[in-house]
Enzyme design. Structure first.
Site, short mmCIF file in Angstrom:
data_model
loop_
_atom_site.label_atom_id
_atom_site.label_comp_id
_atom_site.label_asym_id
_atom_site.label_seq_id
_atom_site.Cartn_x
_atom_site.Cartn_y
_atom_site.Cartn_z
N HIS A 34 0.86 -1.18 0.00
CA HIS A 34 0.00 0.00 0.00
C HIS A 34 0.90 1.24 0.00
O HIS A 34 2.14 1.12 -0.01
CB HIS A 34 -0.96 -0.04 1.18
CG HIS A 34 -0.32 -0.29 2.51
ND1 HIS A 34 0.59 0.59 3.08
CD2 HIS A 34 -0.39 -1.34 3.37
CE1 HIS A 34 0.99 0.12 4.24
NE2 HIS A 34 0.43 -1.07 4.43
N HIS A 37 3.96 1.39 2.26
CA HIS A 37 5.17 0.71 1.77
C HIS A 37 5.88 1.57 0.72
O HIS A 37 7.11 1.66 0.70
CB HIS A 37 4.81 -0.63 1.11
CG HIS A 37 4.26 -1.65 2.04
ND1 HIS A 37 2.95 -2.08 1.98
CD2 HIS A 37 4.84 -2.37 3.03
CE1 HIS A 37 2.75 -3.01 2.90
NE2 HIS A 37 3.86 -3.20 3.56
N GLN A 61 7.29 -15.76 11.72
CA GLN A 61 6.79 -14.70 12.59
C GLN A 61 5.30 -14.80 12.86
O GLN A 61 4.73 -13.92 13.49
CB GLN A 61 7.18 -13.32 12.06
CG GLN A 61 6.48 -12.89 10.78
CD GLN A 61 7.06 -11.58 10.24
OE1 GLN A 61 8.14 -11.57 9.65
NE2 GLN A 61 6.36 -10.48 10.45
N ASP A 151 5.11 -0.24 12.94
CA ASP A 151 5.54 -1.38 13.75
C ASP A 151 6.67 -0.90 14.66
O ASP A 151 7.84 -1.24 14.44
CB ASP A 151 5.99 -2.52 12.85
CG ASP A 151 4.85 -3.02 11.97
OD1 ASP A 151 3.90 -3.60 12.51
OD2 ASP A 151 4.91 -2.81 10.74
O1 PAF Z 1 7.00 -5.39 8.83
C1 PAF Z 1 6.92 -6.39 8.08
O2 PAF Z 1 6.25 -6.38 7.05
C2 PAF Z 1 7.63 -7.67 8.43
O3 PAF Z 1 7.62 -7.87 9.80
C3 PAF Z 1 9.08 -7.71 7.88
C4 PAF Z 1 9.95 -6.62 8.50
C5 PAF Z 1 9.06 -7.57 6.38
C6 PAF Z 1 9.72 -9.06 8.23
O4 PAF Z 1 9.01 -10.13 7.68
#
Ligand code: PAF
Length: 287
Positions: A34, A37, A61, A151
């Site tokens: 989006h 990014h 994750q 984040d």
């Molecule tokens: O923020 C994110 O999209 C993810 O946590 C990352 C940093 C790409 C790691 O997979």
């Protein structure tokens, strides 16, 4: 724009760039891009000669029962957006390329940073992030990597990773891109139905209210309880509303950078957001 999923091929392209002394920037993503990014891509392009964007939905994750399977995978649309942005290389490894040994080496993030806030609700999440980000750094070996402040906990952990392992990479933080109504842009917003989408900006509105109340000298427990109830009234199940040091997520310290952080579940989506506190709120309010 190169689109590459073989490590050898990527290394060859990066090698040409390095031979010309070009500065390489990396924007790690899980795809489903989006405008938030694309801000990161533009930020990297301003500081680097070449920009690499990784698209990889990282299984390590996601916890059991989380959204790894249904996480939106929109490769064609992502490539189109990156083609129109200042991206030179899209790195799209598969899981075997990212994790060639199974089980392989594994990194643990410092618990004081990774087991609090989101880490309390997503055990192991930040270990998974640290593992994939270290691997991406080793694969691309960028001089600069850009991460979103949305984040915020992840950002602090990555800064510590770079510091602790003496990686020669500058980490640039980039402010959260918001929708017109204040909702922080996130791939997970698309899980919301119409009614939930209308309620969703309440998370940011609550952060703004908490910030104003602290600046006015109100006591933190009362401020937090009011925001918690407000979110519940709008259909959220809050996970945490926290006032922390922006440096180490510990208790906020007078005169030092501070942050409000929030996570709440709204229907099928878990939303997070955070806000810098302008100036140091009154010391007396710190409890
Ligand atoms: O923020 C994110 O999209 C993810 O946590 C990352 C940093 C790409 C790691 O997979």
């Amino acid at each position: 724009m190169h689109v590459i999923s073989s490590l050898d091929r990527m290394r060859a392209v990066l090698g040409h760039w390095r031979a010309r002394n070009e500065r390489i920037g990396l924007v790690p993503t899980m795809g489903n891009l989006h405008e938030g990014h694309l801000d990161l891509v533009r930020a990297a392009a301003r500081r680097c000669d070449r920009v690499v964007v990784s698209l990889f939905v990282n299984p390590t994750q996601f916890g059991p029962g989380e959204d790894y399977q249904r996480y939106p995978r929109t490769r064609a649309a992502d490539l189109e957006k990156l083609g129109a942005a200042s991206c030179d290389l899209v790195w799209t490894p598969d899981v075997e390329t990212m994790y060639p040994l199974s089980p392989g080496f594994s990194l643990l993030a410092p618990p004081a940073l990774s087991c609090v806030l989101c880490g309390e609700h997503r055990p192991g999440h930040f270990d998974g992030v640290a593992n994939v980000v270290l691997r991406l750094f080793q694969q691309v070996r960028p001089q600069l990597a850009v991460f979103g402040e949305k984040d915020f906990q992840q950002l602090l952990i990555i800064k510590r990773l770079v510091q602790d392992l003496a990686l020669a990479i500058e980490i640039q933080a980039w402010p959260t891109r918001r929708e017109a109504d204040g909702l922080a842009m996130s791939s997970r917003n698309q899980y919301l139905n119409e009614e939930q989408r209308v309620a969703a900006p309440q998370l940011y509105a609550s952060l703004m209210d908490m910030s104003a109340a602290l600046a006015a000298g109100e006591d933190w427990p009362a401020v937090r309880d009011r925001a918690w109830q407000r979110l519940e009234q709008h259909g959220f199940t809050p996970q945490y509303l926290a006032w922390r040091s922006a440096e180490d997520l510990g208790a906020p310290q007078p005169g030092r950078p501070q942050r409000l952080l929030a996570a709440a579940v709204l229907g099928p989506a878990r939303l997070i957001d955070n806000l810098a506190l302008d100036g140091a709120p009154i010391n007396a309010a710190i409890k």
